[in-house]
Design an enzyme around this catalytic site. Structure first.
Site, PDB file in Angstrom:
ATOM      1  N   VAL A   1       0.840  -1.198   0.000  1.00  0.00           N
ATOM      2  CA  VAL A   1       0.000   0.000   0.000  1.00  0.00           C
ATOM      3  C   VAL A   1       0.877   1.251   0.000  1.00  0.00           C
ATOM      4  O   VAL A   1       0.577   2.232  -0.677  1.00  0.00           O
ATOM      5  CB  VAL A   1      -0.974  -0.005   1.201  1.00  0.00           C
ATOM      6  CG1 VAL A   1      -1.826   1.256   1.217  1.00  0.00           C
ATOM      7  CG2 VAL A   1      -1.866  -1.239   1.156  1.00  0.00           C
ATOM      8  N   CYS A   2       1.973   1.193   0.719  1.00  0.00           N
ATOM      9  CA  CYS A   2       2.909   2.327   0.752  1.00  0.00           C
ATOM     10  C   CYS A   2       3.481   2.592  -0.639  1.00  0.00           C
ATOM     11  O   CYS A   2       3.608   3.741  -1.064  1.00  0.00           O
ATOM     12  CB  CYS A   2       4.037   2.047   1.736  1.00  0.00           C
ATOM     13  SG  CYS A   2       3.491   1.820   3.438  1.00  0.00           S
TER      14      CYS A   2
END
Length: 166
Positions: free
Chosen positions: A59-60
């Site tokens: 997600v980062c």
């Protein structure tokens, strides 16, 4: 104190919580050359400061890629991504993923960003990392937008952020 979650864990955020309207602190961070740099940039209309736990997270990485794509579309905006990753790791990941238009910075040395922006994760398995968050600063360094993502496994609200930048 504000709290965020990661899977089944709840974290209290440590540090001084900034509010919209506050003057953003100019903290020291570390760039890819291991040099100390100031966070605040002069001569830009807006500065987007995006914090995330680690560029190694999926997600980062999506978050960093999204902001990398926006750099060409919004020339009056400076985009910075900050994590606790070592600058070497940040450089390897960004190079492998084609992320080349962002200002990638590390808070590993002093934790000054996490503490001064109130996004340092407290006790738990991710303690000491940064909460997923986005701040928009105007040309005077005043916070005009703030989002701390409640669930670390979710991306920020890009639509709300883009409305502020237009």
């Amino acid at each position: 104190m504000q709290k965020v979650t990661f899977k089944e864990e709840t974290y209290q955020l440590e540090g001084k919580a900034l509010k919209v309207g506050d003057k953003a602190p100019d903290v020291k961070l570390v760039n890819g050359d291991l040099q100390e740099v100031n966070l605040l940039k002069q001569g830009v209309r807006f500065q987007v400061v995006s914090a995330l736990p680690s560029l190694t997270g999926s997600v980062c990485l999506l978050q960093a890629k999204h902001f990398n794509e926006q750099t060409g579309k919004l020339p009056s905006v400076s985009f910075s991504v900050i994590s606790m990753d070592l600058p070497f790791s940040q450089g390897q990941i960004c190079g492998a993923e084609g992320i080349k238009d962002l200002r990638i910075l590390s808070d590993f040395r002093y934790k000054a960003f996490g503490e001064n922006y109130g996004v340092l994760l407290g006790k738990g398995s991710l303690q000491g990392l940064l909460a997923r968050s986005v701040f928009v600063l105007d040309d005077k360094g005043v916070v005009i937008y703030k989002e701390i993502v409640q669930n670390i496994l979710e991306e920020p609200n890009y639509e709300a952020l883009l409305k502020v930048l237009k």
